[in-house]
Motif scaffolding. Structure first.
Motif, PDB file in Angstrom:
ATOM      1  N   THR A 325      72.787  84.145  84.743  1.00 57.89           N
ATOM      2  CA  THR A 325      74.006  83.532  84.210  1.00 57.89           C
ATOM      3  C   THR A 325      73.716  82.081  83.834  1.00 57.89           C
ATOM      4  N   LEU A 334      80.946  81.567  93.572  1.00 57.26           N
ATOM      5  CA  LEU A 334      81.343  82.347  92.399  1.00 57.26           C
ATOM      6  C   LEU A 334      82.863  82.440  92.314  1.00 57.26           C
ATOM      7  N   LEU A 338      84.648  87.650  89.848  1.00 56.07           N
ATOM      8  CA  LEU A 338      83.302  88.224  89.658  1.00 56.07           C
ATOM      9  C   LEU A 338      82.900  89.193  90.766  1.00 56.07           C
ATOM     10  N   LYS A 341      81.597  92.626  89.405  1.00 54.53           N
ATOM     11  CA  LYS A 341      80.333  92.451  88.671  1.00 54.53           C
ATOM     12  C   LYS A 341      79.178  92.154  89.626  1.00 54.53           C
ATOM     13  N   THR A 342      79.433  91.317  90.643  1.00 53.06           N
ATOM     14  CA  THR A 342      78.386  90.938  91.601  1.00 53.06           C
ATOM     15  C   THR A 342      77.925  92.153  92.402  1.00 53.06           C
ATOM     16  N   LEU A 346      74.121  93.367  92.552  1.00 51.32           N
ATOM     17  CA  LEU A 346      73.452  93.487  93.852  1.00 51.32           C
ATOM     18  C   LEU A 346      72.831  94.874  94.021  1.00 51.32           C
ATOM     19  N   SER A 377      80.524  79.200  87.482  1.00 55.14           N
ATOM     20  CA  SER A 377      80.113  79.726  88.792  1.00 55.14           C
ATOM     21  C   SER A 377      78.638  79.423  89.048  1.00 55.14           C
ATOM     22  N   ILE A 380      73.449  83.355  89.185  1.00 55.15           N
ATOM     23  CA  ILE A 380      73.016  84.634  89.778  1.00 55.15           C
ATOM     24  C   ILE A 380      72.332  85.467  88.691  1.00 55.15           C
ATOM     25  N   THR A 382      71.856  88.715  86.155  1.00 54.18           N
ATOM     26  CA  THR A 382      72.794  89.631  85.499  1.00 54.18           C
ATOM     27  C   THR A 382      72.403  91.057  85.890  1.00 54.18           C
ATOM     28  N   TYR A 383      73.164  92.040  85.391  1.00 52.09           N
ATOM     29  CA  TYR A 383      72.850  93.440  85.734  1.00 52.09           C
ATOM     30  C   TYR A 383      71.596  93.952  85.021  1.00 52.09           C
ATOM     31  N   LEU A 404      70.771  85.410  96.020  1.00 54.43           N
ATOM     32  CA  LEU A 404      71.972  86.265  95.993  1.00 54.43           C
ATOM     33  C   LEU A 404      71.891  87.349  97.076  1.00 54.43           C
TER      34      LEU A 404
END
Length: 719
Positions: A325, A334, A338, A341-342, A346, A377, A380, A382-383, A404
């Motif tokens: 991000t 954050l 979120l 999404k987090t 994770l 935020s 972290i 991203t996916y 994270l």
């Protein structure tokens, strides 16, 4: 009808085009599915120079200052190699953007520049300079993954709503221009002898320099003080030994040696007793998620050869590649929105890890807290999982990923034991204190294999008898504070020194949230780099130290407010307040203009002192070899490249020092390399770096293209 999207960089434009499944690339833009996506290269426009407003400002003259333009104007940015000329690439791209906006089928313009002050004015100076009547919208994203781009396009804001952010950006830009142009010019005229680089004066530069200067002085003026400690070794009834340090009134360091000698004298009887024992189980929470300053501090202190500027560049690259991000953030938590999404991120990043089953996601207040988010935020992943990273990118990505994961691992726990041993025949209030520590739960420490140093004490109970078997009195000296490193300097800059002892203190959090700082996350690394480049500070190992020039400037420059952390902190907070609509851009600028006029006046009336004398040594020009193009001239080293001295007769042979082919391999041409090429037609170059970050050696040739006058590199790998 179509919509024009303006991204800050080509790589971001491609991310948007990919999300919208647009393949059609034209010269300077992508087009398809009702969208035209074009890009800037960061700033395409810059503020006028002083001489553009008034030609008398072309020569620096004390009488012409202070100079404050009646209204500020923008032009195409200058060529970095020749400040007198426009950057042709910027002019071309601006023309492309303007032609696209003017198209009859275009109904809307969307600024997709970074969501910060700088990004806001990059887009706005381009769009509003054209004076378009078309609707302007803002795409506000924290990451460039396809999901976020598509979602963001459904949730755009009218650009008029971004006025407070624009005001803060313009306020900062105009203020720094006025302070920089006026005070740099007047200080150089007053305090420098000889022509050369100017004496740089800036709103963020000087307080940062002062932090380093103050620490250097502290070390210089430090006088070590001698103190003494008394330690004893005891043996339990089971024959186990442990050590204790003599403590009286919670103090174990004594300036009076005789006092300890008397106690030592009285310790002839070895019998002692366990007077007290305290056992406490303590929880250790993981460090907070990274903001930019903490990330820079962590990487620069852990890995050799890293600077905060390099960390930012690598993080920016990861951001543009959609793997993390937005990195230029001040927040360590954050937004609560979120959470979903987090959880998805994770799950992706922990798959297959040896401790995967220990990771438990939940909505933790330490991680998700709107009240502690400042604009963006924390950083972290991203996916999207990276397919290939350079070695540098790997270091930064793994640090962010691990930080994270740590948040959702079990809390680490350890047990602290404190034993107080009292000598039986010693008539003092003091006791010998022994401390033990045992890690009970590794928890989040597993993620980065953080070793805990256990110190196990023997098992004893209160009133147990023990025996003293040895004792010693030792002499010590207090140590001076350490020089600042980039990590410690960034900490002070981030909070103007408030709550800096503890990175999780409420005072520090409050300072960050209110914008009370020196510079912004985006500019601090640049400031440290600039202080090195202009010669005000230097690095020794990881320490930052004031040079003689830096020291002279701090001690001579009379505008003391510019060195004051409080003053700078208030200015930065005011910019933050403009964003929050608590202060106006106009009031801020009037404040800056009055301050600048007064500062110029102060400098003019000071004594004339030379703090920097610029001298030039005429360089002898060595011929490196015969020119392969014209055979008449010789190749010599210039400021920007190795070229032919027969250029007046039209020979254009040159190897640029910033040659793009070599730069991509993390190399610059050297004298030795050029000599070898001219002599043998080929040069063996060691330590080239591939796209994946691997090192290799190769033979390079520099050959003329058969169909034009230009030269290209040819590479042959060495086994």
């Amino acid at each position: 009808m179509s919509k024009v999207i303006i991204a800050e960089k080509p790589s971001v434009a491609k991310n948007i085009a990919d999300a919208l499944k647009i393949k059609g690339r034209q010269d300077g833009y992508y087009e398809g599915n009702g969208y035209i996506i074009t890009w800037a290269f960061g700033h395409l426009m810059q503020l006028y120079d002083a001489k553009d407003y008034d030609e008398k400002m072309a020569r620096w003259n004390m009488e012409n200052f202070p100079f404050i333009p009646p209204n500020f104007r923008y032009k195409v940015k200058s060529d970095p190699r020749n400040k007198e000329k426009e950057d042709l690439g910027a002019r071309k791209q601006l023309k492309i953007i303007y032609n696209l906006i003017k198209r009859n089928d275009v109904e809307m313009v969307i600024s997709a520049c970074d969501y910060d002050r700088e990004g806001q004015i990059i887009g706005d100076t381009i769009i509003y300079n054209l004076k378009t009547q078309k609707q302007v919208y803002r795409l506000l994203l924290n990451e460039w993954t396809p999901d976020e781009v598509l979602k963001g396009l459904q949730q755009m804001k009218p650009n008029t709503e971004m006025r407070p952010l624009q005001d803060a950006g313009i306020g900062r830009q105009w203020a720094d221009w006025v302070i920089g142009i006026n005070l740099t010019s007047v200080a150089t005229l007053k305090y420098q002898k000889g022509k050369g680089k100017a004496l740089n004066i800036g709103r963020v530069l000087l307080p940062t320099l002062k932090i380093i200067y103050d620490r250097d002085r502290e070390i210089e003026n430090f006088k070590p003080e001698e103190y003494f400690k008394l330690a004893a070794t005891f043996k339990t009834q089971d024959g186990e030994a442990y050590e204790g340090t003599y403590v009286e009134n919670e103090e174990d360091k004594f300036s009076n040696k005789e006092h300890l000698e008397k106690i030592q004298e009285a310790m002839k009887d070895p019998s002692a007793i366990i007077a007290d024992k305290q056992v406490e189980r303590k929880k250790e929470y993981p460090p907070y998620l990274f903001n930019l300053s903490n990330l820079q501090g962590f990487i620069t202190s852990k890995f050799k050869g890293w600077t905060s500027d390099k960390v930012l560049k690598v993080a920016q690259s990861l951001y543009e590649k959609k793997y993390i991000t937005y990195p230029r953030t001040a927040s360590v938590v954050l937004e609560e929105s979120l959470v979903g999404k987090t959880a998805k991120v994770l799950e992706n990043i922990t798959r297959g890890l040896p401790y995967e089953n220990e990771v438990k996601f939940s909505k933790l207040k330490r991680v998700f807290d709107n009240s502690k988010v400042e604009s963006h935020s924390a950083i972290i992943p991203t996916y999207l999982l990276p397919k290939s990273l350079t070695k540098d990118e790997e270091i930064v990505y793994h640090a962010i990923k691990n930080r994270l994961i740590m948040q959702f691992m079990p809390i680490a726990e350890h047990e602290e034991t404190k034993i107080m041993t009292k000598m039986s025949n010693l008539d003092t209030k003091g006791v010998f204190v022994s401390k033990g520590r045992v890690q009970l739960v590794e928890g989040w420490r597993k993620v980065e294999k953080i070793e805990s140093k256990d110190n196990v004490l023997p098992l004893v109970k209160v009133h147990d008898l023990v025996e003293m078997v040895d004792h010693k009195l030792t002499s010590h000296a207090t140590k001076p504070p350490k020089h600042h490193t980039e990590k410690t300097l960034l900490r002070v800059m981030e909070t103007c020194g408030k709550g800096q002892g503890d990175e999780e203190s409420e005072e520090m959090m409050a300072a960050i949230l209110s914008g009370y700082s020196i510079g912004t996350p985006a500019t601090r690394a640049e400031t440290i780099k600039k202080l090195k480049d202009i010669g005000y500070i230097e690095t020794k190992n990881k320490s930052l130290i004031c040079t003689e020039l830096g020291k002279n400037l701090v001690e001579t420059f009379p505008v003391k407010e510019l060195f004051d952390l409080e003053f700078t902190g208030r200015l930065e907070k005011t910019l933050s307040d403009i964003e929050k609509q608590k202060f106006t851009k106009e009031s801020f600028l009037n404040l800056i203009f009055d301050f600048t006029a007064s500062a110029v006046n102060t400098i003019k009336h000071e004594k004339d002192i030379i703090i920097n004398e610029v001298t030039y040594e005429k360089k002898s020009i060595d011929a490196l070899g015969k020119c392969p193009a014209c055979s008449q001239g010789s190749i010599i080293e210039g400021q920007k490249g190795y070229g032919c001295n027969n250029w007046k007769n039209g020979c254009k042979f040159v190897i640029w020092k910033n040659d793009k082919f070599l730069a991509a391999l993390k190399k610059k041409p050297s004298k030795t390399m050029v000599k070898m090429l001219l002599k043998n037609g080929t040069a063996t170059v060691k330590g080239l770096t591939s796209k994946k970050g691997n090192k290799f050696d190769a033979n390079l040739r520099y050959e003329k293209n058969p169909d034009n006058e230009y030269y290209s590199w040819k590479m042959e790998f060495l086994n």
